[in-house]
Write a protein that holds these residues in place. Structure first.
Motif, mmCIF file in Angstrom:
data_model
loop_
_atom_site.group_PDB
_atom_site.id
_atom_site.type_symbol
_atom_site.label_atom_id
_atom_site.label_comp_id
_atom_site.label_asym_id
_atom_site.label_seq_id
_atom_site.Cartn_x
_atom_site.Cartn_y
_atom_site.Cartn_z
ATOM 1 N N PRO A 51 0.792 -1.232 0.000
ATOM 2 C CA PRO A 51 0.000 0.000 0.000
ATOM 3 C C PRO A 51 0.820 1.277 0.000
ATOM 4 C CG PRO A 51 -0.197 -1.151 2.106
ATOM 5 C CD PRO A 51 0.495 -2.079 1.171
ATOM 6 N N VAL A 52 1.896 1.343 0.766
ATOM 7 C CA VAL A 52 2.675 2.581 0.827
ATOM 8 C C VAL A 52 3.365 2.843 -0.499
ATOM 9 C CG1 VAL A 52 4.581 3.770 1.971
ATOM 10 C CG2 VAL A 52 2.955 2.437 3.328
ATOM 11 N N ARG A 53 3.905 1.804 -1.109
ATOM 12 C CA ARG A 53 4.545 1.995 -2.416
ATOM 13 C C ARG A 53 3.517 2.440 -3.449
ATOM 14 N NH1 ARG A 53 8.821 -2.106 -5.353
ATOM 15 N NH2 ARG A 53 9.192 -0.832 -7.204
ATOM 16 N N ARG A 54 2.337 1.855 -3.428
ATOM 17 C CA ARG A 54 1.285 2.231 -4.377
ATOM 18 C C ARG A 54 0.891 3.698 -4.186
ATOM 19 N NH1 ARG A 54 -2.342 -0.757 -7.377
ATOM 20 N NH2 ARG A 54 -1.603 -2.692 -6.413
ATOM 21 N N ILE A 55 0.735 4.127 -2.942
ATOM 22 C CA ILE A 55 0.371 5.518 -2.666
ATOM 23 C C ILE A 55 1.505 6.450 -3.088
ATOM 24 C CG2 ILE A 55 -0.138 7.167 -0.818
ATOM 25 C CD1 ILE A 55 -1.497 4.812 0.672
ATOM 26 N N ALA A 56 2.746 6.035 -2.835
ATOM 27 C CA ALA A 56 3.884 6.862 -3.232
ATOM 28 C C ALA A 56 3.908 7.090 -4.737
ATOM 29 C CB ALA A 56 5.189 6.217 -2.769
ATOM 30 N N LEU A 57 3.614 6.053 -5.516
ATOM 31 C CA LEU A 57 3.577 6.197 -6.972
ATOM 32 C C LEU A 57 2.495 7.193 -7.386
ATOM 33 C CD1 LEU A 57 4.070 2.458 -7.950
ATOM 34 C CD2 LEU A 57 5.647 4.319 -8.471
#
Length: 266
Positions: free
Chosen positions: A129-135
């Protein structure tokens, strides 16, 4: 793990608000305002861990914001990613020097470094989730004229206990030395403005450990100085970084406990 048909269902069937459950909307106006309607502000947990970089948060961790974060993280409500990315981008932008908030290229592109999830958690959720939000946040920043990209160079090098039942001191001990920068990852962090990103800050243990891992990797890579934009000394940190060729490590999150926002301090 989520299947492709679950992702497709999210896109084509009527949804309910991820914050309040109102039908036929991914995120209602009221919950969207709770998530990103306020000006992002500086947050500081109490006690503040040594080595924690300056952190900006988009919203207090209240009922609606908590529901949105959990819906995205634990229930795979991927249609919320855009709204969460926009909120995180606002917090990132608020922590940049004035020249960098309006699309200026002072200091190079913004490099978003997500705090990694445990591999078992990624497998269980079917996504990071954090990587997806960062993108999504990087895309939002670019659309606003600020060059940005995600540099996912952090990984866990050992297992850690579940943080939910631990106090602040035990969280720090639990995470101490748990993260590392991937081989060659330090080179990817050059020429930009580093911002560690996460969805939520509570005690600050995760961001403190992430900052330590990044700092040590940069020092091993031969960087002259790494300066934390710490407490009320951010402007001094910026001047020191400019004069020594050092790197300022910043952090941004979507949400933080209401009592950690600076304006609420006595």
């Amino acid at each position: 793990m989520r299947g492709w048909w679950q992702d497709l269902t999210d896109l084509v069937l009527p949804a309910e608000c991820g914050g309040c459950g109102r039908p036929r909307t991914v995120l209602c106006q009221e919950c969207r305002a709770a998530l990103s309607g306020a000006v992002p502000r500086r947050v500081r947990p109490v006690p503040e861990p040594p080595g924690l970089p300056a952190v900006r948060a988009a919203a207090p961790y209240g009922d609606e914001v908590r529901a949105v974060l959990l819906a995205h993280k634990e229930r795979g409500a991927l249609t919320l990613t855009g709204a969460l990315g926009a909120a995180l981008a606002g917090a990132v932008r608020a922590g940049l020097p004035a020249a960098g908030r309006t699309g200026g290229r002072a200091g190079g592109p913004v490099l978003l470094v997500p705090v990694p999830s445990a591999r078992r958690a990624v497998r269980a959720r079917g996504h990071d989730p954090v990587r997806r939000i960062a993108l999504a946040a990087a895309g939002e920043l670019r659309r606003g004229g600020t060059p940005a990209r995600v540099v996912a160079v952090l990984r866990q090098r050992r297992a850690v206990a579940d943080q939910s039942g631990l106090d602040w001191r035990r969280r720090l001990d639990n995470l101490a030395g748990a993260l590392e920068v991937t081989a060659g990852g330090a080179r990817l962090l050059g020429g930009g403005r580093l911002v560690l990103v996460d969805d939520l800050i509570t005690t600050g243990a995760s961001l403190t450990e992430a900052a330590r891992a990044v700092r040590e990797a940069l020092v091993r890579d031969g960087r002259r100085t790494v300066v934390y934009a710490h407490a009320t000394r951010e402007e001094m940190g910026e001047r020191m970084a400019g004069s020594t060729g050092g790197t300022v490590i910043r952090a941004a999150v979507i949400a933080a406990p209401p009592d950690s926002f600076e304006k609420n301090r006595n």
